[in-house]
Design a protein around this motif. Structure first.
Motif, short mmCIF file in Angstrom:
data_model
loop_
_atom_site.label_atom_id
_atom_site.label_comp_id
_atom_site.label_asym_id
_atom_site.label_seq_id
_atom_site.Cartn_x
_atom_site.Cartn_y
_atom_site.Cartn_z
N ASP A 266 5.75 42.96 21.56
CA ASP A 266 6.31 42.11 22.46
C ASP A 266 5.98 40.53 22.09
OD1 ASP A 266 6.60 40.52 24.85
OD2 ASP A 266 5.77 42.16 26.26
N ASN A 267 7.24 40.00 21.43
CA ASN A 267 6.76 38.63 21.16
C ASN A 267 6.31 37.78 22.18
OD1 ASN A 267 7.45 39.71 18.64
ND2 ASN A 267 9.45 38.59 18.38
N ALA A 268 6.74 37.72 23.36
CA ALA A 268 6.62 36.75 24.53
C ALA A 268 5.03 36.96 24.91
CB ALA A 268 7.39 37.37 25.70
N ARG A 269 4.55 38.11 24.67
CA ARG A 269 3.31 38.42 24.81
C ARG A 269 2.11 38.28 23.55
NH1 ARG A 269 2.26 40.74 29.74
NH2 ARG A 269 4.07 41.38 30.96
N LYS A 270 2.65 38.13 22.40
CA LYS A 270 2.19 38.06 21.11
C LYS A 270 1.27 39.03 20.92
CE LYS A 270 1.89 32.87 22.00
NZ LYS A 270 0.80 31.67 22.07
N THR A 271 1.91 40.26 21.25
CA THR A 271 1.03 41.43 21.17
C THR A 271 1.83 42.46 20.41
OG1 THR A 271 0.15 41.00 23.35
CG2 THR A 271 0.32 43.27 22.57
N SER B 57 -3.31 35.02 18.61
CA SER B 57 -3.35 33.72 19.38
C SER B 57 -1.99 32.73 19.01
CB SER B 57 -4.50 32.82 18.67
OG SER B 57 -4.30 32.99 17.20
N THR B 58 -1.39 33.07 17.85
CA THR B 58 -0.12 32.68 17.58
C THR B 58 0.73 33.73 16.78
OG1 THR B 58 -0.78 31.82 15.37
CG2 THR B 58 -0.92 30.20 17.36
N PHE B 59 1.83 33.66 17.12
CA PHE B 59 3.08 34.69 16.69
C PHE B 59 4.21 33.99 15.93
CE2 PHE B 59 2.52 38.98 17.26
CZ PHE B 59 3.71 39.55 17.56
N SER B 60 4.42 34.08 14.70
CA SER B 60 5.72 33.76 14.00
C SER B 60 6.78 34.57 14.25
CB SER B 60 5.46 33.52 12.48
OG SER B 60 4.16 32.80 12.16
N ALA B 61 7.39 34.47 15.49
CA ALA B 61 8.53 35.30 15.94
C ALA B 61 10.04 35.01 15.37
CB ALA B 61 8.52 35.34 17.32
N ALA B 62 9.94 33.79 14.57
CA ALA B 62 11.04 33.13 14.06
C ALA B 62 11.07 33.42 12.61
CB ALA B 62 11.32 31.56 14.50
N ASP B 63 9.81 33.56 12.06
CA ASP B 63 9.69 33.80 10.52
C ASP B 63 10.21 35.15 10.16
OD1 ASP B 63 9.11 33.92 7.94
OD2 ASP B 63 7.07 32.94 8.13
N GLY B 64 11.26 35.28 9.38
CA GLY B 64 11.62 36.77 9.03
C GLY B 64 10.59 37.48 8.13
N ARG B 65 9.70 36.60 7.61
CA ARG B 65 8.92 37.13 6.52
C ARG B 65 7.74 37.68 7.08
NH1 ARG B 65 7.73 32.54 2.57
NH2 ARG B 65 7.82 31.74 4.54
N HIS B 66 7.27 37.42 8.42
CA HIS B 66 6.08 37.73 9.07
C HIS B 66 5.94 38.98 9.50
CE1 HIS B 66 3.17 37.43 12.70
NE2 HIS B 66 2.57 36.97 11.55
N SER B 67 4.86 39.63 9.40
CA SER B 67 4.81 40.90 9.81
C SER B 67 3.27 41.32 10.28
CB SER B 67 4.97 41.98 8.65
OG SER B 67 3.95 41.90 7.65
N VAL B 68 3.21 42.07 11.29
CA VAL B 68 1.74 42.58 11.92
C VAL B 68 1.95 43.94 11.30
CG1 VAL B 68 0.58 42.64 14.13
CG2 VAL B 68 1.72 40.91 13.87
N ALA B 69 0.53 44.40 11.23
CA ALA B 69 0.20 45.50 10.78
C ALA B 69 -0.82 46.26 11.20
CB ALA B 69 0.09 45.76 9.37
N TRP B 70 -0.85 47.23 11.35
CA TRP B 70 -2.28 48.27 11.63
C TRP B 70 -2.75 48.81 10.62
CZ3 TRP B 70 -4.91 47.87 15.95
CH2 TRP B 70 -4.47 47.34 17.05
N LEU C 99 8.08 43.80 11.38
CA LEU C 99 8.42 42.37 11.33
C LEU C 99 8.53 41.80 12.62
CD1 LEU C 99 11.04 42.64 8.62
CD2 LEU C 99 8.64 42.02 8.20
N THR C 100 8.14 40.66 12.98
CA THR C 100 7.89 39.98 14.18
C THR C 100 9.40 39.49 14.81
OG1 THR C 100 6.95 38.12 13.29
CG2 THR C 100 5.57 39.73 14.26
N ALA C 101 10.33 39.18 13.48
CA ALA C 101 11.70 38.68 13.83
C ALA C 101 12.93 39.43 13.96
CB ALA C 101 11.86 37.57 12.85
N SER C 102 12.41 40.76 13.50
CA SER C 102 13.56 42.21 13.63
C SER C 102 12.53 43.27 14.21
CB SER C 102 14.10 42.10 12.42
OG SER C 102 13.03 42.69 11.47
#
Length: 126
Positions: A75-80, A25-38, A54-57
């Motif tokens: 895909d940060n634009a799609r928050k996916t 629903s939201t994506f911290s694409a600018a936060d260098g510490r943020h990550s998404v995992a499976w 990491l969502t910023a790199s």
């Protein structure tokens, strides 16, 4: 509060492929510490990390059991975030969860670093 929705699970024969999708629903694409995992979980076992990004790199981590077969991308634009799974094996069968979080630890991060979780999507290889 971040909501995560997974999709793409299903049943496949050994050697087959699936692509899991996690949309936030939201994506911290600018936060260098943020990550998404499976993560995945087998019956009676604790969740184990599969892949993280990491969502910023483009820094990503692929777990040893799936390295060379699974790929994580975003895909940060799609928050996916996507998990492409190839050459699936019966031992890959389990519930796969998407998680969003952040911290100061490098990848791979433990489940405790992830504050938000999806409901999971089942992957069956047989």
């Amino acid at each position: 509060h971040v909501q995560l929705v997974e999709s793409g699970g299903g049943s496949v024969q050994p050697g087959g492929s699936l692509t899991l999708t996690c949309t936030a629903s939201t994506f911290s694409a600018a936060d260098g510490r943020h990550s998404v995992a499976w993560f995945r979980q087998f019956p009676g076992k604790e969740r184990e990390g599969v892949a993280e990004i990491l969502t910023a790199s483009n820094v990503a981590y692929i777990g040893v059991p799936v390295r060379g077969r699974f790929t994580i991308s975003r895909d940060n634009a799609r928050k996916t975030v996507y998990l492409q799974m190839r050459n699936l094996k019966p031992e890959d069968t389990g519930m796969y969860y998407c998680a969003s979080g952040g911290g100061f630890r490098p990848l791979p991060r433990p489940p405790a670093d992830y504050s938000y979780w999806g409901q999971g999507t089942q992957v069956t290889v047989s």
